[in-house]
Write a protein that holds these residues in place. Structure first.
Motif, PDB file in Angstrom:
ATOM      1  N   ALA A   1       0.878  -1.178   0.000  1.00 25.36           N
ATOM      2  CA  ALA A   1       0.000   0.000   0.000  1.00 25.36           C
ATOM      3  C   ALA A   1       0.911   1.223   0.000  1.00 25.36           C
ATOM      4  CB  ALA A   1      -0.897  -0.007   1.234  1.00 25.36           C
ATOM      5  N   TRP A   2       0.619   2.185  -0.889  1.00 24.48           N
ATOM      6  CA  TRP A   2       1.511   3.346  -1.031  1.00 24.48           C
ATOM      7  C   TRP A   2       0.724   4.589  -1.439  1.00 24.48           C
ATOM      8  CZ3 TRP A   2       2.003   4.954  -6.238  1.00 24.48           C
ATOM      9  CH2 TRP A   2       1.551   4.034  -7.194  1.00 24.48           C
ATOM     10  N   PRO A   3       1.168   5.765  -0.924  1.00 24.33           N
ATOM     11  CA  PRO A   3       0.461   7.004  -1.256  1.00 24.33           C
ATOM     12  C   PRO A   3       0.658   7.382  -2.724  1.00 24.33           C
ATOM     13  CG  PRO A   3       2.394   7.468   0.105  1.00 24.33           C
ATOM     14  CD  PRO A   3       2.287   5.980  -0.025  1.00 24.33           C
TER      15      PRO A   3
ATOM     16  N   VAL B   1      -0.356   7.599  11.184  1.00 22.56           N
ATOM     17  CA  VAL B   1      -1.263   8.349  10.319  1.00 22.56           C
ATOM     18  C   VAL B   1      -0.881   9.823  10.297  1.00 22.56           C
ATOM     19  CG1 VAL B   1      -3.649   9.129  10.038  1.00 22.56           C
ATOM     20  CG2 VAL B   1      -3.167   6.734  10.487  1.00 22.56           C
ATOM     21  N   ASP B   2      -0.488  10.365  11.449  1.00 24.44           N
ATOM     22  CA  ASP B   2      -0.071  11.764  11.492  1.00 24.44           C
ATOM     23  C   ASP B   2       1.134  12.005  10.581  1.00 24.44           C
ATOM     24  OD1 ASP B   2      -2.112  12.311  13.275  1.00 24.44           O
ATOM     25  OD2 ASP B   2      -0.815  12.333  15.052  1.00 24.44           O
ATOM     26  N   ASP B   3       2.028  11.006  10.486  1.00 31.05           N
ATOM     27  CA  ASP B   3       3.233  11.132   9.665  1.00 31.05           C
ATOM     28  C   ASP B   3       3.010  10.731   8.206  1.00 31.05           C
ATOM     29  OD1 ASP B   3       4.544  11.906  11.962  1.00 31.05           O
ATOM     30  OD2 ASP B   3       5.495   9.955  12.305  1.00 31.05           O
ATOM     31  N   ALA B   4       1.905  10.071   7.907  1.00 28.23           N
ATOM     32  CA  ALA B   4       1.651   9.540   6.558  1.00 28.23           C
ATOM     33  C   ALA B   4       1.035  10.599   5.651  1.00 28.23           C
ATOM     34  CB  ALA B   4       0.721   8.342   6.643  1.00 28.23           C
ATOM     35  N   ALA B   5       1.225  10.392   4.354  1.00 33.72           N
ATOM     36  CA  ALA B   5       0.609  11.262   3.350  1.00 33.72           C
ATOM     37  C   ALA B   5      -0.906  11.106   3.409  1.00 33.72           C
ATOM     38  CB  ALA B   5       1.118  10.898   1.962  1.00 33.72           C
ATOM     39  N   LYS B   6      -1.611  12.195   3.271  1.00 35.72           N
ATOM     40  CA  LYS B   6      -3.077  12.166   3.241  1.00 35.72           C
ATOM     41  C   LYS B   6      -3.530  12.088   1.786  1.00 35.72           C
ATOM     42  CE  LYS B   6      -2.893  12.877   7.647  1.00 35.72           C
ATOM     43  NZ  LYS B   6      -1.618  12.283   7.992  1.00 35.72           N
ATOM     44  N   GLY B   7      -4.758  11.636   1.599  1.00 35.47           N
ATOM     45  CA  GLY B   7      -5.320  11.564   0.254  1.00 35.47           C
ATOM     46  C   GLY B   7      -5.382  10.147  -0.261  1.00 35.47           C
ATOM     47  N   THR B   8      -5.253  10.015  -1.567  1.00 30.78           N
ATOM     48  CA  THR B   8      -5.406   8.720  -2.230  1.00 30.78           C
ATOM     49  C   THR B   8      -4.173   7.843  -2.041  1.00 30.78           C
ATOM     50  OG1 THR B   8      -6.821   9.733  -3.896  1.00 30.78           O
ATOM     51  CG2 THR B   8      -5.854   7.594  -4.452  1.00 30.78           C
ATOM     52  N   TRP B   9      -4.434   6.592  -1.711  1.00 26.09           N
ATOM     53  CA  TRP B   9      -3.389   5.566  -1.631  1.00 26.09           C
ATOM     54  C   TRP B   9      -3.735   4.469  -2.635  1.00 26.09           C
ATOM     55  CZ3 TRP B   9       0.311   4.226   2.560  1.00 26.09           C
ATOM     56  CH2 TRP B   9       0.651   5.336   3.330  1.00 26.09           C
ATOM     57  N   ASN B  10      -2.719   3.827  -3.165  1.00 22.07           N
ATOM     58  CA  ASN B  10      -2.877   2.714  -4.106  1.00 22.07           C
ATOM     59  C   ASN B  10      -2.446   1.417  -3.447  1.00 22.07           C
ATOM     60  OD1 ASN B  10      -3.565   4.384  -6.409  1.00 22.07           O
ATOM     61  ND2 ASN B  10      -1.445   5.026  -6.399  1.00 22.07           N
ATOM     62  N   VAL B  11      -2.984   0.323  -3.943  1.00 24.93           N
ATOM     63  CA  VAL B  11      -2.566  -1.006  -3.511  1.00 24.93           C
ATOM     64  C   VAL B  11      -2.045  -1.743  -4.738  1.00 24.93           C
ATOM     65  CG1 VAL B  11      -3.324  -3.224  -2.578  1.00 24.93           C
ATOM     66  CG2 VAL B  11      -4.231  -1.091  -1.626  1.00 24.93           C
ATOM     67  N   SER B  12      -0.812  -2.242  -4.640  1.00 22.47           N
ATOM     68  CA  SER B  12      -0.217  -3.071  -5.686  1.00 22.47           C
ATOM     69  C   SER B  12      -0.137  -4.495  -5.164  1.00 22.47           C
ATOM     70  CB  SER B  12       1.190  -2.581  -6.034  1.00 22.47           C
ATOM     71  OG  SER B  12       1.158  -1.262  -6.503  1.00 22.47           O
ATOM     72  N   THR B  13      -0.301  -5.473  -6.065  1.00 22.85           N
ATOM     73  CA  THR B  13      -0.308  -6.872  -5.641  1.00 22.85           C
ATOM     74  C   THR B  13       0.536  -7.742  -6.565  1.00 22.85           C
ATOM     75  OG1 THR B  13      -2.270  -7.379  -6.955  1.00 22.85           O
ATOM     76  CG2 THR B  13      -2.632  -6.705  -4.667  1.00 22.85           C
ATOM     77  N   LEU B  14       1.021  -8.841  -6.002  1.00 20.40           N
ATOM     78  CA  LEU B  14       1.697  -9.876  -6.771  1.00 20.40           C
ATOM     79  C   LEU B  14       1.157 -11.221  -6.296  1.00 20.40           C
ATOM     80  CD1 LEU B  14       3.830 -10.766  -8.853  1.00 20.40           C
ATOM     81  CD2 LEU B  14       5.458 -10.886  -6.949  1.00 20.40           C
TER      82      LEU B  14
ATOM     83  N   VAL C   1      -0.248  -6.668 -10.390  1.00 23.27           N
ATOM     84  CA  VAL C   1      -1.212  -5.607 -10.655  1.00 23.27           C
ATOM     85  C   VAL C   1      -0.675  -4.351  -9.975  1.00 23.27           C
ATOM     86  CG1 VAL C   1      -3.601  -4.850 -10.463  1.00 23.27           C
ATOM     87  CG2 VAL C   1      -3.089  -7.284 -10.695  1.00 23.27           C
ATOM     88  N   SER C   2      -0.267  -3.356 -10.780  1.00 24.69           N
ATOM     89  CA  SER C   2       0.371  -2.173 -10.210  1.00 24.69           C
ATOM     90  C   SER C   2      -0.592  -1.298  -9.424  1.00 24.69           C
ATOM     91  CB  SER C   2       1.059  -1.355 -11.297  1.00 24.69           C
ATOM     92  OG  SER C   2       0.109  -0.885 -12.229  1.00 24.69           O
ATOM     93  N   LYS C   3      -1.862  -1.267  -9.815  1.00 22.06           N
ATOM     94  CA  LYS C   3      -2.870  -0.507  -9.064  1.00 22.06           C
ATOM     95  C   LYS C   3      -4.131  -1.349  -8.988  1.00 22.06           C
ATOM     96  CE  LYS C   3      -1.040   4.004 -10.174  1.00 22.06           C
ATOM     97  NZ  LYS C   3      -1.205   5.219 -10.954  1.00 22.06           N
ATOM     98  N   ALA C   4      -4.164  -2.225  -8.000  1.00 20.37           N
ATOM     99  CA  ALA C   4      -5.292  -3.139  -7.842  1.00 20.37           C
ATOM    100  C   ALA C   4      -6.518  -2.413  -7.306  1.00 20.37           C
ATOM    101  CB  ALA C   4      -4.919  -4.285  -6.902  1.00 20.37           C
ATOM    102  N   ILE C   5      -6.307  -1.422  -6.439  1.00 18.97           N
ATOM    103  CA  ILE C   5      -7.419  -0.693  -5.830  1.00 18.97           C
ATOM    104  C   ILE C   5      -6.863   0.567  -5.174  1.00 18.97           C
ATOM    105  CG2 ILE C   5      -7.377  -1.747  -3.531  1.00 18.97           C
ATOM    106  CD1 ILE C   5     -10.462  -2.188  -3.905  1.00 18.97           C
ATOM    107  N   THR C   6      -7.717   1.535  -4.921  1.00 17.53           N
ATOM    108  CA  THR C   6      -7.301   2.747  -4.215  1.00 17.53           C
ATOM    109  C   THR C   6      -8.177   2.932  -2.978  1.00 17.53           C
ATOM    110  OG1 THR C   6      -8.773   4.181  -5.478  1.00 17.53           O
ATOM    111  CG2 THR C   6      -6.556   3.906  -6.333  1.00 17.53           C
ATOM    112  N   PHE C   7      -7.659   3.681  -2.018  1.00 18.24           N
ATOM    113  CA  PHE C   7      -8.426   4.044  -0.829  1.00 18.24           C
ATOM    114  C   PHE C   7      -7.962   5.409  -0.366  1.00 18.24           C
ATOM    115  CE2 PHE C   7      -4.729   1.860   0.765  1.00 18.24           C
ATOM    116  CZ  PHE C   7      -4.412   2.472   1.962  1.00 18.24           C
ATOM    117  N   GLU C   8      -8.722   6.032   0.520  1.00 21.56           N
ATOM    118  CA  GLU C   8      -8.437   7.379   0.986  1.00 21.56           C
ATOM    119  C   GLU C   8      -7.988   7.397   2.446  1.00 21.56           C
ATOM    120  OE1 GLU C   8      -8.551  10.211  -0.981  1.00 21.56           O
ATOM    121  OE2 GLU C   8      -8.946   8.793  -2.612  1.00 21.56           O
ATOM    122  N   VAL C   9      -6.964   8.191   2.722  1.00 19.22           N
ATOM    123  CA  VAL C   9      -6.533   8.453   4.093  1.00 19.22           C
ATOM    124  C   VAL C   9      -6.857   9.932   4.343  1.00 19.22           C
ATOM    125  CG1 VAL C   9      -4.579   8.622   5.675  1.00 19.22           C
ATOM    126  CG2 VAL C   9      -4.722   6.701   4.067  1.00 19.22           C
TER     127      VAL C   9
END
Length: 134
Positions: free
Chosen positions: A57-59, A100-113, A124-132
């Protein structure tokens, strides 16, 4: 050797790529008294069965764009067979308020193997996105 009665020689089968379906992501923000969590759930199918699923999971703002090679040292989801060729894989991690305070806010992506028992893989480089939220 036509008519010899022998079957044709066997050729090694080519591994097939696993497929990912029914993916969902759920993020729960931490509170002052309890940790939050992120959970990614997906069904992974391959005719040989599923060996495992790795998740990053990455911003989106980081422009990280993971590659297949980046999955060498990441955590694996827990996968449980639901059918002979399908597993439900669930990846969960706890999130503290400080993280969470230290993490980037906004959209995050999930990559899978995903890796099948026959060695086939699906990246899959962008399997799904979620919001922080901030």
């Amino acid at each position: 050797m036509e008519g010899s009665g022998r079957p044709p020689p066997r050729t090694p089968s080519t591994p097939t790529e696993p497929t990912l379906t029914n993916g969902s992501a759920h993020y729960t923000a931490p509170t002052a008294s309890a940790a939050g969590s992120f959970t990614y759930t997906v069904d992974v199918t391959d005719d040989s069965g599923i060996r495992g699923l790795k998740v990053i999971a990455w911003p989106a703002s980081s422009k990280l764009n993971p590659t297949k090679a980046d999955f060498r040292y990441v955590d694996s989801a827990k996968c449980k067979s639901t059918l002979a060729d399908t597993s439900r894989c669930i990846y969960t991690f706890k999130v503290t308020k400080k993280e969470v305070d230290d993490a980037a806010k906004g959209t995050w992506n999930v990559s899978t193997l995903a890796t099948a028992k026959d060695g086939g893989t699906a990246f899959v480089s962008k399997a799904i996105t979620f919001e922080v939220a901030g």
